[in-house]
Design a protein around this motif. Sequence first.
Motif, PDB file in Angstrom:
ATOM      1  N   ASP A 467      13.677  38.214 -58.103  1.00 11.98           N
ATOM      2  CA  ASP A 467      15.017  38.772 -58.265  1.00 11.98           C
ATOM      3  C   ASP A 467      15.223  39.108 -59.738  1.00 11.98           C
ATOM      4  OD1 ASP A 467      17.696  39.409 -58.365  1.00 11.98           O
ATOM      5  OD2 ASP A 467      18.330  37.780 -57.037  1.00 11.98           O
ATOM      6  N   ARG A 468      15.237  40.393 -60.042  1.00 14.44           N
ATOM      7  CA  ARG A 468      15.308  40.845 -61.433  1.00 14.44           C
ATOM      8  C   ARG A 468      16.693  40.626 -62.063  1.00 14.44           C
ATOM      9  NH1 ARG A 468      10.656  40.744 -60.838  1.00 14.44           N
ATOM     10  NH2 ARG A 468      11.119  39.090 -62.309  1.00 14.44           N
ATOM     11  N   GLN A 469      17.682  40.277 -61.262  1.00 12.51           N
ATOM     12  CA  GLN A 469      19.005  40.039 -61.836  1.00 12.51           C
ATOM     13  C   GLN A 469      18.984  38.844 -62.780  1.00 12.51           C
ATOM     14  OE1 GLN A 469      22.306  40.030 -59.085  1.00 12.51           O
ATOM     15  NE2 GLN A 469      21.248  41.392 -57.663  1.00 12.51           N
ATOM     16  N   PHE A 470      18.069  37.922 -62.577  1.00 16.69           N
ATOM     17  CA  PHE A 470      17.996  36.752 -63.450  1.00 16.69           C
ATOM     18  C   PHE A 470      17.433  37.091 -64.826  1.00 16.69           C
ATOM     19  CE2 PHE A 470      18.008  34.887 -59.198  1.00 16.69           C
ATOM     20  CZ  PHE A 470      18.928  33.859 -59.343  1.00 16.69           C
ATOM     21  N   ASP A 471      16.747  38.223 -64.947  1.00 12.57           N
ATOM     22  CA  ASP A 471      16.124  38.581 -66.217  1.00 12.57           C
ATOM     23  C   ASP A 471      17.137  38.795 -67.328  1.00 12.57           C
ATOM     24  OD1 ASP A 471      13.705  38.404 -64.975  1.00 12.57           O
ATOM     25  OD2 ASP A 471      13.418  40.569 -64.733  1.00 12.57           O
ATOM     26  N   ARG A 472      18.369  39.072 -66.975  1.00 13.81           N
ATOM     27  CA  ARG A 472      19.392  39.309 -67.997  1.00 13.81           C
ATOM     28  C   ARG A 472      19.672  38.046 -68.808  1.00 13.81           C
ATOM     29  NH1 ARG A 472      25.177  39.878 -64.948  1.00 13.81           N
ATOM     30  NH2 ARG A 472      25.856  39.927 -67.112  1.00 13.81           N
ATOM     31  N   TYR A 473      19.239  36.878 -68.309  1.00  9.25           N
ATOM     32  CA  TYR A 473      19.488  35.631 -69.019  1.00  9.25           C
ATOM     33  C   TYR A 473      18.361  35.266 -69.974  1.00  9.25           C
ATOM     34  CZ  TYR A 473      23.128  35.370 -65.553  1.00  9.25           C
ATOM     35  OH  TYR A 473      24.224  35.663 -64.780  1.00  9.25           O
ATOM     36  N   GLY A 474      17.463  36.221 -70.229  1.00 11.95           N
ATOM     37  CA  GLY A 474      16.446  36.054 -71.260  1.00 11.95           C
ATOM     38  C   GLY A 474      15.586  34.823 -71.043  1.00 11.95           C
ATOM     39  N   GLY A 475      15.486  33.978 -72.076  1.00 12.64           N
ATOM     40  CA  GLY A 475      14.651  32.788 -72.006  1.00 12.64           C
ATOM     41  C   GLY A 475      15.117  31.760 -71.002  1.00 12.64           C
ATOM     42  N   LEU A 476      16.342  31.893 -70.511  1.00 12.08           N
ATOM     43  CA  LEU A 476      16.868  30.955 -69.511  1.00 12.08           C
ATOM     44  C   LEU A 476      16.722  31.480 -68.083  1.00 12.08           C
ATOM     45  CD1 LEU A 476      20.199  29.816 -71.254  1.00 12.08           C
ATOM     46  CD2 LEU A 476      17.924  28.786 -71.418  1.00 12.08           C
ATOM     47  N   ARG A 477      15.983  32.566 -67.901  1.00  7.85           N
ATOM     48  CA  ARG A 477      15.921  33.225 -66.598  1.00  7.85           C
ATOM     49  C   ARG A 477      15.363  32.300 -65.516  1.00  7.85           C
ATOM     50  NH1 ARG A 477      12.457  35.299 -70.190  1.00  7.85           N
ATOM     51  NH2 ARG A 477      10.206  35.210 -69.803  1.00  7.85           N
ATOM     52  N   ASP A 478      14.279  31.580 -65.805  1.00  9.76           N
ATOM     53  CA  ASP A 478      13.717  30.690 -64.787  1.00  9.76           C
ATOM     54  C   ASP A 478      14.586  29.450 -64.601  1.00  9.76           C
ATOM     55  OD1 ASP A 478      11.648  32.325 -64.101  1.00  9.76           O
ATOM     56  OD2 ASP A 478      10.135  31.310 -65.319  1.00  9.76           O
ATOM     57  N   LEU A 479      15.234  28.998 -65.660  1.00  8.40           N
ATOM     58  CA  LEU A 479      16.177  27.885 -65.523  1.00  8.40           C
ATOM     59  C   LEU A 479      17.293  28.271 -64.558  1.00  8.40           C
ATOM     60  CD1 LEU A 479      16.976  25.015 -66.814  1.00  8.40           C
ATOM     61  CD2 LEU A 479      18.627  26.351 -68.122  1.00  8.40           C
ATOM     62  N   CYS A 480      17.748  29.516 -64.637  1.00 10.56           N
ATOM     63  CA  CYS A 480      18.801  29.987 -63.734  1.00 10.56           C
ATOM     64  C   CYS A 480      18.292  30.111 -62.310  1.00 10.56           C
ATOM     65  CB  CYS A 480      19.355  31.326 -64.222  1.00 10.56           C
ATOM     66  SG  CYS A 480      20.249  31.227 -65.804  1.00 10.56           S
ATOM     67  N   ARG A 481      17.071  30.594 -62.141  1.00  6.22           N
ATOM     68  CA  ARG A 481      16.487  30.674 -60.798  1.00  6.22           C
ATOM     69  C   ARG A 481      16.426  29.281 -60.174  1.00  6.22           C
ATOM     70  NH1 ARG A 481      13.092  34.803 -63.446  1.00  6.22           N
ATOM     71  NH2 ARG A 481      13.331  36.765 -62.287  1.00  6.22           N
ATOM     72  N   ILE A 482      15.957  28.325 -60.971  1.00  7.28           N
ATOM     73  CA  ILE A 482      15.877  26.952 -60.476  1.00  7.28           C
ATOM     74  C   ILE A 482      17.272  26.399 -60.230  1.00  7.28           C
ATOM     75  CG2 ILE A 482      15.180  24.598 -61.090  1.00  7.28           C
ATOM     76  CD1 ILE A 482      12.860  25.884 -62.698  1.00  7.28           C
ATOM     77  N   GLY A 483      18.223  26.723 -61.109  1.00  5.22           N
ATOM     78  CA  GLY A 483      19.565  26.160 -61.030  1.00  5.22           C
ATOM     79  C   GLY A 483      20.285  26.468 -59.735  1.00  5.22           C
ATOM     80  N   VAL A 484      20.168  27.708 -59.251  1.00  3.48           N
ATOM     81  CA  VAL A 484      20.865  28.048 -58.005  1.00  3.48           C
ATOM     82  C   VAL A 484      20.245  27.306 -56.819  1.00  3.48           C
ATOM     83  CG1 VAL A 484      21.632  30.293 -58.860  1.00  3.48           C
ATOM     84  CG2 VAL A 484      19.432  30.130 -57.683  1.00  3.48           C
ATOM     85  N   LEU A 485      18.923  27.056 -56.887  1.00  3.52           N
ATOM     86  CA  LEU A 485      18.271  26.300 -55.820  1.00  3.52           C
ATOM     87  C   LEU A 485      18.605  24.818 -55.914  1.00  3.52           C
ATOM     88  CD1 LEU A 485      14.749  28.030 -55.775  1.00  3.52           C
ATOM     89  CD2 LEU A 485      16.706  28.452 -54.265  1.00  3.52           C
ATOM     90  N   VAL A 486      18.804  24.313 -57.135  1.00  6.53           N
ATOM     91  CA  VAL A 486      19.218  22.920 -57.308  1.00  6.53           C
ATOM     92  C   VAL A 486      20.590  22.702 -56.679  1.00  6.53           C
ATOM     93  CG1 VAL A 486      19.977  21.223 -59.017  1.00  6.53           C
ATOM     94  CG2 VAL A 486      17.816  22.434 -59.336  1.00  6.53           C
ATOM     95  N   ALA A 487      21.509  23.621 -56.935  1.00  2.21           N
ATOM     96  CA  ALA A 487      22.843  23.507 -56.347  1.00  2.21           C
ATOM     97  C   ALA A 487      22.748  23.489 -54.826  1.00  2.21           C
ATOM     98  CB  ALA A 487      23.726  24.666 -56.820  1.00  2.21           C
ATOM     99  N   ASP A 488      21.903  24.351 -54.269  1.00  6.93           N
ATOM    100  CA  ASP A 488      21.741  24.400 -52.822  1.00  6.93           C
ATOM    101  C   ASP A 488      21.136  23.100 -52.295  1.00  6.93           C
ATOM    102  OD1 ASP A 488      21.787  26.005 -50.308  1.00  6.93           O
ATOM    103  OD2 ASP A 488      19.621  25.721 -50.423  1.00  6.93           O
ATOM    104  N   ALA A 489      20.167  22.543 -53.024  1.00  3.54           N
ATOM    105  CA  ALA A 489      19.525  21.297 -52.595  1.00  3.54           C
ATOM    106  C   ALA A 489      20.522  20.146 -52.547  1.00  3.54           C
ATOM    107  CB  ALA A 489      18.377  20.943 -53.538  1.00  3.54           C
ATOM    108  N   LEU A 490      21.504  20.167 -53.450  1.00  4.75           N
ATOM    109  CA  LEU A 490      22.502  19.101 -53.511  1.00  4.75           C
ATOM    110  C   LEU A 490      23.711  19.382 -52.628  1.00  4.75           C
ATOM    111  CD1 LEU A 490      22.385  18.356 -57.344  1.00  4.75           C
ATOM    112  CD2 LEU A 490      21.192  17.164 -55.502  1.00  4.75           C
ATOM    113  N   GLY A 491      23.651  20.481 -51.855  1.00  8.39           N
ATOM    114  CA  GLY A 491      24.743  20.813 -50.951  1.00  8.39           C
ATOM    115  C   GLY A 491      25.980  21.323 -51.660  1.00  8.39           C
ATOM    116  N   ARG A 492      25.807  21.955 -52.802  1.00 13.06           N
ATOM    117  CA  ARG A 492      26.938  22.466 -53.574  1.00 13.06           C
ATOM    118  C   ARG A 492      26.868  23.986 -53.679  1.00 13.06           C
ATOM    119  NH1 ARG A 492      26.454  18.314 -58.562  1.00 13.06           N
ATOM    120  NH2 ARG A 492      27.964  19.733 -59.547  1.00 13.06           N
ATOM    121  N   ASP A 493      28.003  24.572 -53.971  1.00 14.16           N
ATOM    122  CA  ASP A 493      28.082  26.024 -54.081  1.00 14.16           C
ATOM    123  C   ASP A 493      27.336  26.481 -55.331  1.00 14.16           C
ATOM    124  OD1 ASP A 493      28.919  28.739 -54.413  1.00 14.16           O
ATOM    125  OD2 ASP A 493      30.674  28.297 -53.169  1.00 14.16           O
ATOM    126  N   THR A 494      26.566  27.560 -55.207  1.00 13.80           N
ATOM    127  CA  THR A 494      25.842  28.070 -56.371  1.00 13.80           C
ATOM    128  C   THR A 494      26.784  28.535 -57.473  1.00 13.80           C
ATOM    129  OG1 THR A 494      25.684  30.256 -55.328  1.00 13.80           O
ATOM    130  CG2 THR A 494      23.839  28.741 -55.004  1.00 13.80           C
TER     131      THR A 494
END
Length: 605
Positions: A467-494
């Motif tokens: 998902d190229r939309q995450f690329d706008r966050y530069g060096g944090l792009r993979d942290l953001c990719r992981i972050g939305v999945l972390v929220a989902d894993a914990l049963g919380r809204d992204t």
Amino acid sequence: MTDHSQDNHESHPVGHEGASTKHRRQRFGLSEHWREQARKVASDELDDAAETSPMPDTGPSFSFPNASHDDEPPVTVKSLFHDPETQSVLNAPWPYSPSEPVLSNEPAAARFAFPGTNQAPKQSRRDKQVEDVISMLQGQFFLTHNETRSPLLTNKATGETLPYMDPVILDRVKGAYWRASSGSHQDVSYGVIKSSINNFVDGATPQSVLPVYGRAGVEFNTGRRALVLGESCLVFSPGLSSYEVLAGIPHVMPRESWAVDLPDNVGNIRPQSISILFDVTLLPKDSDLLIIAWMVMAWRSDSSPVLLELLGEANSELIDSQKMLKTIIDPASTLLESEFPNTIKQLDIRAQCHYLLSFHQVDTLSKNQQRGLLSIMQGKTVEWRTKAKRSGVDLTVRCVCLLNSSESIVTYAPLSDATLSIELDDAGGGNPQNAVKDRSMAERTIIHGLLQVFGHVNQFWSHVENDRQFDRYGGLRDLCRIGVLVADALGRDTAEFWQQLDANQQSRRDYELEENPVAMAVKRLIDASEDGRIEATVKDWLVLLDGYRPEPDPSGAWPVTSRGLAAKFKQSRSLLATFGIQLVPLEKRGPYGRWRASCDASRQQ
């Protein structure tokens, strides 16, 4: 010693069934370079105590201020992909299940003919010792070639991988020989051991494989991920949240790292149990998704690396919070280092001691120190060193980094782009005294939860990977990719993750804006305009912005020419975009070239 009559391939209780893996071996002849290196190591010609002395380094090629190679991009695993020889290493599977026993069940006296027991008349005592040591090496190790084609020895039972002449191997062989000498406890010299290793390396068939460095690695041809938490590895296959427990996967463990205390029945723990971390430390609960995402990222060696800064007063609560993170991700003999390395050589050596570099009370870092830190985070090929000797062996090290400071000390733009700063205060976290009551139980529970969250991210990674939309966050792009999945894993809204990221980055953006007077003046002008839009020539912009320039300007960064302002505009565009302001050039370049600044609410984060 591992009993190889039993299968060392154990499935997790809630895991999938393990598939058998065919071992591929590729014949490599040792190059003349490594033959010469082996001769020098055996004769101690590579000793270099002065180079590893704790005295200050004054050489221009290694000290931070004058290191010319700091301007070059670091050598990373990915930068090696274009080398055809390296491709064979990267695509080789992990040889995790030895086909033969590590050692035979025969008595030591039957396996090794020590002096005085059926010794050939014309064979010298030294030659017989060399023969016996080679037999021991063949039973315990196989030869590995990494991406730099360096000779390494891998323990067949545990997968531990070390340079072929590492002192740890020499000492272990020496001890094993003494124990195997049928009660006579005969000793063998290091010279004999080195000669034996040289003969073994020269004649063995090497396995071409990229060993896991530190805690995390990925098998490039299959996408499987390995977590090295002890003698066994947890291996996650793509698209699965469960894992297999495998022994014997080649890995290089940093010298001061310890095994993670991995408890049983991980599958019975819910991902939400990781939240205990925020009850027993001062880590702020309103940044929990960011911190958990960083912890998951720390165990994903191919994700874009992110430096974690813990900001606050250096009290015992902050120290305990940092130690807890270090203990969960990479337990070691030293959990905090009070001094940041001054030279590249010193930083390289520390990277060989810890997978997670954890620094305490860092007040300032030079630009070149920050460059060196970023290169270690991204992956760098270094010579493996011991305390007093050079090994002649190159390894690729890649470390996760964590530090604490009263204020953010990152000023180098590429590192700042990959930095997550977390403010610690009494209002944000839990009661750190709870950690003292049963710290070990808290650690085990947190590891339980982290593994569950890690598995969830691994299962759904393909949903966000491209998902190229995450690329706008530069060096944090993979942290953001992981972050939305972390929220989902914990049963919380992204949306909660994005809210935390926005609040976190706002303070960093405010600091950056304060340090960029031109960007601040543009923002002030747009905020004061009626329609949020200004279009003018560079020459006119100089006049318009003069009334909004911040005072004072101690850095002298305010431009006085059209050329200087145009250059500042180019540097300020990405920063202004984070505040919802688009700054774009129009028409021709030069003093009469036009630039437009406009407020774009849709770009605000």
